[in-house]
Design an enzyme around this catalytic site. Structure first.
Site, short mmCIF file in Angstrom:
data_model
loop_
_atom_site.label_atom_id
_atom_site.label_comp_id
_atom_site.label_asym_id
_atom_site.label_seq_id
_atom_site.Cartn_x
_atom_site.Cartn_y
_atom_site.Cartn_z
N PHE A 75 19.01 6.84 -11.39
CA PHE A 75 20.34 6.42 -10.99
C PHE A 75 21.10 7.68 -10.61
O PHE A 75 21.03 8.69 -11.32
CB PHE A 75 21.04 5.71 -12.16
CG PHE A 75 22.37 5.13 -11.77
CD1 PHE A 75 22.45 3.97 -11.01
CD2 PHE A 75 23.55 5.76 -12.14
CE1 PHE A 75 23.68 3.44 -10.64
CE2 PHE A 75 24.78 5.23 -11.76
CZ PHE A 75 24.85 4.07 -11.01
N ASP A 94 17.62 8.14 -20.74
CA ASP A 94 18.73 7.27 -20.35
C ASP A 94 18.26 5.83 -20.57
O ASP A 94 17.30 5.38 -19.93
CB ASP A 94 19.07 7.53 -18.88
CG ASP A 94 20.18 6.63 -18.35
OD1 ASP A 94 20.36 5.52 -18.89
OD2 ASP A 94 20.84 7.02 -17.38
N TYR A 143 27.61 -1.90 -21.41
CA TYR A 143 28.19 -3.04 -20.69
C TYR A 143 27.15 -3.86 -19.94
O TYR A 143 27.51 -4.78 -19.22
CB TYR A 143 29.32 -2.61 -19.75
CG TYR A 143 29.04 -1.41 -18.89
CD1 TYR A 143 28.22 -1.50 -17.78
CD2 TYR A 143 29.63 -0.19 -19.19
CE1 TYR A 143 27.98 -0.38 -16.99
CE2 TYR A 143 29.39 0.94 -18.41
CZ TYR A 143 28.56 0.83 -17.30
OH TYR A 143 28.34 1.93 -16.54
N LYS A 144 25.87 -3.50 -20.11
CA LYS A 144 24.82 -4.29 -19.46
C LYS A 144 24.26 -5.27 -20.50
O LYS A 144 24.93 -6.24 -20.85
CB LYS A 144 23.76 -3.35 -18.89
CG LYS A 144 24.33 -2.39 -17.84
CD LYS A 144 23.25 -1.52 -17.24
CE LYS A 144 23.81 -0.40 -16.39
NZ LYS A 144 24.43 -0.88 -15.15
N ARG A 162 18.63 -7.73 -6.56
CA ARG A 162 18.33 -7.43 -7.96
C ARG A 162 18.74 -8.60 -8.84
O ARG A 162 19.88 -9.07 -8.75
CB ARG A 162 19.14 -6.18 -8.34
CG ARG A 162 18.39 -5.19 -9.20
CD ARG A 162 19.20 -3.92 -9.41
NE ARG A 162 20.54 -4.19 -9.93
CZ ARG A 162 21.23 -3.34 -10.69
NH1 ARG A 162 20.71 -2.16 -11.02
NH2 ARG A 162 22.45 -3.63 -11.11
#
Lengths: 396, 396
Positions: free
Chosen positions: A126, A195, A220-221, A369
């Protein structure tokens, strides 16, 4: 009814985790974007209202003690710990993922020592991880080399200071082999920084078991902490005394209210704290984490794999041949909790999916996605998503 | 009635800002700790409930666009701008004060150039500023020297890279001369970085007018943003292209969703952004800032000085001689919006004040701190606080 519909019914009926959906506030949208922003846990609105009205509005400053605001970063870290296979006392919550990557990577380079001059970073990472790694290299006088996770073992050397890797690739959903890569990094005498943004809450991580040194993740995922909820930092217990933060704010001082001009770091995980924590976001996260009560992460993983298997099966059944190509690995040991489909007109296709009540996301230039959050996504959702995708892409 | 009581009544009756108190949710406590945590603005609870239930719970991921989440850091920065004398497009909100000091000071050192080898920091600063300055010096290979603000002009030289100063001292409430100190820093060719935590929202700052280069402030004191609400960063427009952040997260990329491996900074204030912003805390702050609608910061300043003058007068009337000594300067041009009283048994005295409904705070080892927020503190509050203090300290 078609075969996929019947199969979905059977799978949902046999799903022990299905009742967990009631722990969230949802509607009839098929929400497959929990790998970007998790859905709202049912207990959050009332908790946040209490934090605002009573804790802030009535107790005001007293809440730093009386409502446990001051100790929230460590307390909530301990709540996340079992989800990533960590014993208590090693995780602290606060700041963004990017800021925590900065802390972790600078600290890793310092642990590795002066003669270790190179940082390795996942080339497919990312973007923010790469940008921050580049900044860390510049500030610490190290060089930075981008390699794919598969190339890491060959790239390691006596010059390697630290390696920053993603447990699951944000784009393709590929799961990297954390145990063996960590072991390779250690064999080279370097420090492993992981990560966990796209793995924590979706699959077992095993931080303690696999000897990970430092790790960072967002909440928050798959942890459903809310938009921009604070990230977390894991520092393995045996390394905590050597954790030398580039952001030594007053919240990590051994005596924060001593107001001393010289910095002296606190012991333990809270050495990763910096400034005053954002209490509203943090306590929303704390309430959100209650959806995990009594939930086994192994059961979540099993359902996640069943969901993505079934979705890929339905895509094969519904979507005309050649219209999409899965970027997500087929072997379970290489798959996270999302399916990424390459598709010629992905941006437009996602728009039309959303119009029809199936929410995934589009990653430029050509990726659709779909994230599967086992706590609230069911097999009928997977079937419907694939069916609507087939319609959108001109299938039956 | 006693003379101070009568005088308070007269002053309150003549106070044009008195009705602003209704914009907050308060009770009969005399709350003089707004310089630590501002009171709850009345509009915040409903706004936060909407952000949680509708924006997050119903719109979910769509809110990044549809609810304006993505642009919140700049939008709320522009809302703060007039309060600190800045034109739009120069302030971005996000991260903690400590993290923003880090960004600002590294960027300042980089602007100053390689031949400028020394950073000056306020010796009496709030500790975190000093800790972060020390980390910046270490990471950028500069030396750090702590001097009092009064010593800054003599300490400046051709070696000075940047100077980090506090507009108002957190402990004593002393207001430093931002215009003349900034001019002195500039005359030496160095970069001026100001910490506005204890001035913004209490008095005019005049960032643009006085040519300040970089500034940082928190939003949970006189701006009433809530516990741990995100801080802000001001970068003067003419310096924005040279703002080289040590925390180049994906949110400050010129094309954040391009997912490019190479960092290319966005133009303008949003170059100060890092990772995903904490939306709940940030939008609570946005609602909180609405209490400033139609409020003149000059009027706030006039009332603040009248309040602290009157409080000192009441302390002199009520507190037995020799029991307290004011650390807050008498001249208006040297006074912020708080009164700090040195007192032998300050910790115990503050406990007893709080038991009697007067909330200030204690700063070790011997300071009673009383913050006056003109938006919701009145003259009767000042009188009552001094009277209770007199009782607690054994006066009449």
């Amino acid at each position: 009814m078609s075969e996929p519909v019947l199969k979905a019914e059977k799978l949902d009926a046999a799903d022990d985790l299905a009742p967990l959906r009631d722990r969230f506030l949802l509607d009839d949208v098929v929400y497959l974007d929990g790998n970007s922003l998790g859905a709202l846990p049912a207990g959050v609105p009332d908790r946040v209202a209490d934090v605002v009205r009573r804790q802030w509005g009535e107790l005001r400053i007293r809440s730093w003690d009386e409502s446990g605001w001051w100790t929230a970063p460590e307390r909530i870290g301990d709540r996340i710990a079992p989800l990533v296979g960590a014993a208590a006392g090693q995780i602290v919550v606060g700041d963004s993922t990017s800021v925590n990557i900065f802390k972790a990577l600078v600290a890793a380079v310092r642990m590795a020592g002066e003669d270790r001059t190179e940082i390795l970073v996942d080339a497919s990472t990312f973007p923010t991880d790469g940008y921050i790694a580049s900044s860390v290299a510049r500030l610490t006088g190290r060089t930075l080399r981008a390699v794919t996770p598969a190339e890491v073992p060959a790239a390691l050397s006596g010059r390697t200071a630290a390696v920053l890797l993603n447990h699951v690739d944000y784009r393709t959903g590929r799961l990297h082999d954390l145990p063996s890569l960590t072991a390779a990094v250690h064999a080279a005498g370097a420090v492993a920084v992981w990560d966990l943004c796209h793995s924590a809450g979706a699959l077992p991580v095993g931080l303690d078991e696999h000897g990970v040194d430092l790790a960072v993740g967002c909440t928050y995922k798959y942890l459903n902490g809310g938009p921009g909820a604070p990230a977390y930092l894991y520092v393995r217990r045996s390394l905590q005394d050597r954790f030398d933060s580039p952001l030594p704010g007053w919240n990590s001082h051994v005596e924060p209210f001593g107001m001393r001009p010289e910095y002296a770091p606190a012991p333990g995980a809270l050495r990763g704290r910096v400034g005053t924590p954002d209490i509203l976001s943090m306590l929303a996260l704390e309430a959100a984490l209650e959806v995990w009560d009594g939930v086994s992460i192994d059961a979540v993983r099993a359902k996640s794999l069943a969901l993505t298997d079934f979705f890929l099966e339905c895509v094969a059944a519904y979507v005309p041949g050649g219209r999409v190509e899965s970027l997500t690995p087929v072997p379970h040991e290489e798959r996270g909790s999302q399916v990424a489909l390459r598709c010629a007109d992905a941006g437009d296709a996602m728009k039309r999916l959303i119009e029809r009540g199936v929410v995934g996301d589009f990653r430029a230039p050509d990726v659709l996605r779909f994230g599967f959050t086992p706590l609230y996504v069911g097999f009928a959702d997977a079937e419907r998503a694939a069916r609507v995708l087939g319609e959108v892409l001109g299938g039956a």
